[in-house]
Design a protein around this motif. Structure first.
Motif, mmCIF file in Angstrom:
data_model
loop_
_atom_site.group_PDB
_atom_site.id
_atom_site.type_symbol
_atom_site.label_atom_id
_atom_site.label_comp_id
_atom_site.label_asym_id
_atom_site.label_seq_id
_atom_site.Cartn_x
_atom_site.Cartn_y
_atom_site.Cartn_z
ATOM 1 N N LEU A 151 -8.899 -21.083 1.953
ATOM 2 C CA LEU A 151 -8.526 -22.499 2.820
ATOM 3 C C LEU A 151 -7.167 -22.680 3.093
ATOM 4 C CD1 LEU A 151 -10.858 -23.063 0.191
ATOM 5 C CD2 LEU A 151 -10.950 -25.259 1.813
ATOM 6 N N PHE A 152 -7.023 -23.056 4.196
ATOM 7 C CA PHE A 152 -5.506 -23.046 4.710
ATOM 8 C C PHE A 152 -4.934 -24.307 4.409
ATOM 9 C CE2 PHE A 152 -7.310 -19.624 6.820
ATOM 10 C CZ PHE A 152 -6.441 -18.755 7.083
ATOM 11 N N VAL A 161 -7.159 -27.483 6.508
ATOM 12 C CA VAL A 161 -8.074 -28.338 5.843
ATOM 13 C C VAL A 161 -7.306 -29.495 5.337
ATOM 14 C CG1 VAL A 161 -9.732 -26.586 5.830
ATOM 15 C CG2 VAL A 161 -8.378 -27.030 3.674
ATOM 16 N N ASP A 162 -7.981 -30.589 4.963
ATOM 17 C CA ASP A 162 -7.463 -31.820 3.987
ATOM 18 C C ASP A 162 -7.798 -31.441 2.498
ATOM 19 O OD1 ASP A 162 -10.105 -32.361 3.943
ATOM 20 O OD2 ASP A 162 -9.893 -34.140 5.475
ATOM 21 N N ASP A 163 -6.991 -32.195 1.672
ATOM 22 C CA ASP A 163 -7.347 -32.083 0.410
ATOM 23 C C ASP A 163 -8.784 -32.115 -0.266
ATOM 24 O OD1 ASP A 163 -4.769 -31.456 0.056
ATOM 25 O OD2 ASP A 163 -3.976 -33.090 -1.003
ATOM 26 N N GLU A 164 -9.514 -33.119 0.425
ATOM 27 C CA GLU A 164 -10.948 -33.469 0.255
ATOM 28 C C GLU A 164 -11.635 -32.240 0.596
ATOM 29 O OE1 GLU A 164 -13.003 -36.564 2.158
ATOM 30 O OE2 GLU A 164 -14.904 -35.866 1.752
ATOM 31 N N THR A 165 -11.624 -31.345 1.678
ATOM 32 C CA THR A 165 -12.307 -30.309 1.713
ATOM 33 C C THR A 165 -12.022 -29.149 0.783
ATOM 34 O OG1 THR A 165 -12.136 -30.832 4.183
ATOM 35 C CG2 THR A 165 -12.522 -28.310 3.495
ATOM 36 N N LEU A 166 -10.634 -28.995 0.640
ATOM 37 C CA LEU A 166 -10.197 -28.203 -0.328
ATOM 38 C C LEU A 166 -10.949 -28.219 -1.858
ATOM 39 C CD1 LEU A 166 -8.209 -25.742 -1.557
ATOM 40 C CD2 LEU A 166 -6.492 -27.477 -1.531
ATOM 41 N N ARG A 168 -13.404 -30.065 -2.424
ATOM 42 C CA ARG A 168 -15.124 -29.726 -2.325
ATOM 43 C C ARG A 168 -15.247 -28.429 -2.574
ATOM 44 N NH1 ARG A 168 -18.725 -33.611 0.999
ATOM 45 N NH2 ARG A 168 -19.516 -34.619 -0.940
ATOM 46 N N ALA A 169 -14.523 -27.553 -1.699
ATOM 47 C CA ALA A 169 -14.736 -26.047 -1.840
ATOM 48 C C ALA A 169 -14.716 -25.754 -3.363
ATOM 49 C CB ALA A 169 -14.076 -25.455 -0.961
ATOM 50 N N MET A 170 -13.427 -26.091 -4.052
ATOM 51 C CA MET A 170 -13.222 -25.837 -5.242
ATOM 52 C C MET A 170 -14.569 -25.966 -6.241
ATOM 53 S SD MET A 170 -9.407 -26.696 -5.498
ATOM 54 C CE MET A 170 -7.915 -25.665 -5.196
ATOM 55 N N GLU A 171 -15.038 -27.155 -6.186
ATOM 56 C CA GLU A 171 -16.044 -27.529 -6.978
ATOM 57 C C GLU A 171 -17.569 -26.623 -6.582
ATOM 58 O OE1 GLU A 171 -15.767 -32.390 -7.957
ATOM 59 O OE2 GLU A 171 -16.933 -31.971 -5.993
ATOM 60 N N VAL A 172 -17.531 -26.260 -5.391
ATOM 61 C CA VAL A 172 -18.691 -25.420 -5.114
ATOM 62 C C VAL A 172 -18.150 -24.155 -5.707
ATOM 63 C CG1 VAL A 172 -19.953 -23.918 -3.100
ATOM 64 C CG2 VAL A 172 -19.443 -26.694 -2.861
ATOM 65 N N ALA A 173 -17.206 -23.676 -5.681
ATOM 66 C CA ALA A 173 -16.626 -22.424 -6.204
ATOM 67 C C ALA A 173 -16.964 -22.221 -7.587
ATOM 68 C CB ALA A 173 -15.440 -22.119 -5.823
ATOM 69 N N ALA A 174 -16.668 -23.233 -8.333
ATOM 70 C CA ALA A 174 -16.812 -23.438 -9.798
ATOM 71 C C ALA A 174 -18.139 -23.172 -10.285
ATOM 72 C CB ALA A 174 -16.202 -24.512 -10.235
ATOM 73 N N ALA A 175 -19.039 -23.841 -9.240
ATOM 74 C CA ALA A 175 -20.361 -23.721 -9.839
ATOM 75 C C ALA A 175 -21.169 -22.748 -9.246
ATOM 76 C CB ALA A 175 -21.242 -25.215 -9.156
ATOM 77 N N SER A 176 -20.658 -21.787 -8.460
ATOM 78 C CA SER A 176 -21.375 -20.812 -7.547
ATOM 79 C C SER A 176 -20.717 -19.215 -8.044
ATOM 80 C CB SER A 176 -21.759 -21.166 -6.258
ATOM 81 O OG SER A 176 -20.511 -20.983 -5.378
ATOM 82 N N GLY A 177 -19.821 -19.207 -8.524
ATOM 83 C CA GLY A 177 -19.077 -18.025 -8.969
ATOM 84 C C GLY A 177 -18.192 -17.472 -7.875
ATOM 85 N N ALA A 178 -17.452 -18.285 -7.153
ATOM 86 C CA ALA A 178 -16.448 -17.600 -6.221
ATOM 87 C C ALA A 178 -15.173 -17.902 -6.406
ATOM 88 C CB ALA A 178 -16.711 -18.440 -4.792
ATOM 89 N N LEU A 179 -14.238 -17.209 -5.928
ATOM 90 C CA LEU A 179 -12.975 -17.417 -6.056
ATOM 91 C C LEU A 179 -12.267 -18.057 -4.968
ATOM 92 C CD1 LEU A 179 -10.144 -16.568 -7.709
ATOM 93 C CD2 LEU A 179 -10.087 -14.441 -6.334
ATOM 94 N N VAL A 180 -11.497 -19.288 -5.254
ATOM 95 C CA VAL A 180 -10.942 -19.934 -3.887
ATOM 96 C C VAL A 180 -9.423 -19.444 -3.584
ATOM 97 C CG1 VAL A 180 -9.948 -22.144 -3.350
ATOM 98 C CG2 VAL A 180 -11.991 -22.050 -4.388
ATOM 99 N N MET A 181 -9.030 -19.064 -2.568
ATOM 100 C CA MET A 181 -7.897 -18.389 -2.094
ATOM 101 C C MET A 181 -7.220 -19.598 -1.453
ATOM 102 S SD MET A 181 -9.365 -14.760 -0.717
ATOM 103 C CE MET A 181 -8.266 -14.097 -0.597
ATOM 104 N N VAL A 182 -5.725 -20.004 -1.758
ATOM 105 C CA VAL A 182 -5.338 -20.816 -0.734
ATOM 106 C C VAL A 182 -4.005 -20.295 -0.034
ATOM 107 C CG1 VAL A 182 -5.891 -23.049 -1.756
ATOM 108 C CG2 VAL A 182 -4.053 -21.609 -2.795
ATOM 109 N N HIS A 183 -3.853 -20.623 1.061
ATOM 110 C CA HIS A 183 -2.541 -20.525 2.088
ATOM 111 C C HIS A 183 -1.855 -21.830 1.555
ATOM 112 C CE1 HIS A 183 -0.118 -19.538 5.714
ATOM 113 N NE2 HIS A 183 0.560 -20.569 5.239
ATOM 114 N N ALA A 184 -0.737 -21.620 0.756
ATOM 115 C CA ALA A 184 -0.088 -22.634 0.241
ATOM 116 C C ALA A 184 1.079 -22.971 0.858
ATOM 117 C CB ALA A 184 -0.121 -22.560 -1.497
ATOM 118 N N GLU A 185 1.147 -23.879 1.806
ATOM 119 C CA GLU A 185 2.253 -24.591 2.458
ATOM 120 C C GLU A 185 1.969 -25.956 2.819
ATOM 121 O OE1 GLU A 185 5.152 -21.763 4.990
ATOM 122 O OE2 GLU A 185 2.807 -21.328 5.538
#
Ligand code: URP
Ligand code: ZN
Ligand code: ZN
Length: 470
Positions: A151-152, A161-166, A168-185
């Motif tokens: 997520l950018f 994306v806004d923080d809500e999107t970020l 929510r994606a994190m919550e899905v990742a935690a529940a489904s076995g994915a790694l969240v990557m961020v472009h952090a600026e």
């Protein structure tokens, strides 16, 4: 087909031993000293390193961005990777606004199909999670071998994306076995600084860097870490450039949190001064986050040595200087962001990291192969030299000299970030699942040899079938 690689220094992230490696079919079947076995071909690797094929966890091939498309497609990008000793990469599949992930993946599979020289996987770049249906689809991605997404937090009005999107994606990742990557600026603050710069008439490439200060990378990195902590998601911060971002990642890791960071080759060598080069040459160094004050080079070497940062990628995202970067001749915001590097990573890190004593040979293997494999669901099939693993191998001559140059590279890019740099140490033979890709600076394999890899969910091993040996 069998291949015996004799007498090389077999180097993994953990150890090093002079040994013979037997490859049968696509996999390594035996490792030992003075093996007395028959093979279709024997290679004398005395005095050479035998390394696992490198894995690049961050590339952008054939990607529309900044009003144009990256010049390296799968064939040229992967050819370039193969010459550089990279045998697997994970590319970014960009979800267009309103698109399903299935539609985005179909587009990216079509780009790759028939054009591949090395193995590959896809991360999804999430741009739009507007409804429940998309969240459900996101949760199903790990079952299809797509086990990471980016997520950018920057590129306002494009990919941000806004923080809500970020979150929510994190919550899905935690529940489904994915790694969240961020472009952090912090894209919102950057947008304000950019508008102010343009209003002052500051249009040259250097203003790309001046409007994206390191504090805004540090702020977004901190924010992503704290959000991931609440969501319970593992987090991987891509292309870390500076102390402001390294420090919070190091602190999080010291606490034992599930946070990892990556930097890219160019951030060890390029600085904000490169963006000030005359005659629009500075545009070659316009990528995000930008190259920083040179004091950060030592910070990054220290971070990769001490495991504050765990991987080195290339963020290969190539645009021609002449015709694509020049779109921004009168306005730095129109310079497409990105630079080349797929072919140069191993050579640059070996020469300036290992030969010059900044990191050990084992740590180099860890940063370029083993950690990317472990973090992105490819280990132990890839990322190490072991019985049963894919025979993705690099016979590396530590004394081979080369001068890096656009004229000698296999990328379609018309410049090289390290033009004229003399390095010692380069691949001599590169194997993908036992197939010779590159030998003595010649491409041997034909497009189509690379395969899509369905990666394992975060933290799980990628299944390796038991070997049936002759
Ligand atoms: O400038 C860059 N890094 N371009 C590629 C897109 C991204 O942010 O990774
Ligand atoms: Zn990015
Ligand atoms: Zn990138």
């Amino acid at each position: 087909m069998s291949l015996l690689i004799k007498g090389g220094r077999v180097v993994t992230a953990a150890d090093e031993t002079v040994a013979d490696v037997l490859v049968e079919g696509e996999r390594i079947s035996l490792i030992g000293t003075n093996l007395e076995v028959a093979a279709d071909r024997t290679i004398d690797a005395t005095g050479k390193y035998v390394l696992p094929g490198c894995i690049d966890p961050h590339t952008h091939l054939d990607m529309p961005f900044g009003g144009t498309t990256t010049v390296d497609d799968f064939e040229s990008g992967q050819t370039s990777a193969a010459f550089g000793g990279t045998t697997c990469h994970v590319d970014f599949c960009i979800q267009g606004q309103g698109q399903t992930f299935a539609e985005a993946l179909e587009t990216w599979h079509a780009k790759a199909n028939g054009n591949t020289l090395i193995d590959y996987g896809f991360h999804i770049a999430i741009t739009d999670l507007r409804d429940e249906e998309r969240l459900t689809e996101l949760a199903a991605l790990p079952a299809q071998g797509i086990t990471s997404y980016k997520l950018f937090m920057a590129y306002k009005n494009v990919l941000q994306v806004d923080d809500e999107t970020l979150f929510r994606a994190m919550e899905v990742a935690a529940a489904s076995g994915a790694l969240v990557m961020v472009h952090a600026e912090n894209g919102d603050a950057i947008d304000v600084l950019v508008r102010e710069a343009l209003a002052r008439g500051d249009t040259a490439p250097i203003h790309h860097a001046l409007t994206r200060p390191p504090e805004l990378e540090g702020e977004a990195t901190n924010r992503a870490i704290q959000l991931a902590r609440i969501a319970g998601a593992p987090l991987y911060v891509v292309h870390v450039t500076c102390r402001e971002a390294v420090d919070p990642i190091r602190r999080a890791r010291e606490q034992g949190w599930d946070v990892w960071g990556e930097t890219c080759t160019q951030y060890f060598f390029k600085s904000i001064d490169d963006l000030a080069r005359p005659n629009f040459e500075g545009a070659k160094y316009v990528y995000s986050p930008p190259a920083r004050d040179a004091a950060n080079h030592a910070v990054l070497w220290d971070a990769v040595r001490t495991d504050a940062l765990s991987a080195i990628s290339t963020d290969h995202c190539t645009f021609l200087w002449d015709g694509q970067k020049t779109l921004g001749k009168d306005d730095f915001t129109k310079i497409p962001n990105g630079g080349p590097g797929l072919e140069d990573r191993l050579k640059m890190i070996h020469h300036f990291g290992v030969r010059e004593g900044r990191i050990s040979l084992n740590r180099m293997v860890d940063l370029l192969a083993t950690q990317p494999a472990k973090l992105f669901g490819l280990y132990p099939r890839k990322g190490t030299v072991a019985v049963g693993a894919d025979a993705d191998l690099v016979v590396f001559d530590p004394e081979k000299r080369q001068t890096l140059s656009a004229s000698a590279q296999h990328s379609k890019c018309d410049y090289n970030l390290y033009e004229g740099t003399e390095i010692t140490g380069a691949p001599e033979l590169v194997l993908l699942r036992g197939n010779v890709l590159v030998e003595d600076d010649e491409l041997v394999a034909a497009p189509g040899v690379g395969q899509f890899v369905r990666r394992a969910p975060f933290g799980r091993p990628l299944a390796v079938e038991p070997m049936v040996t002759s």
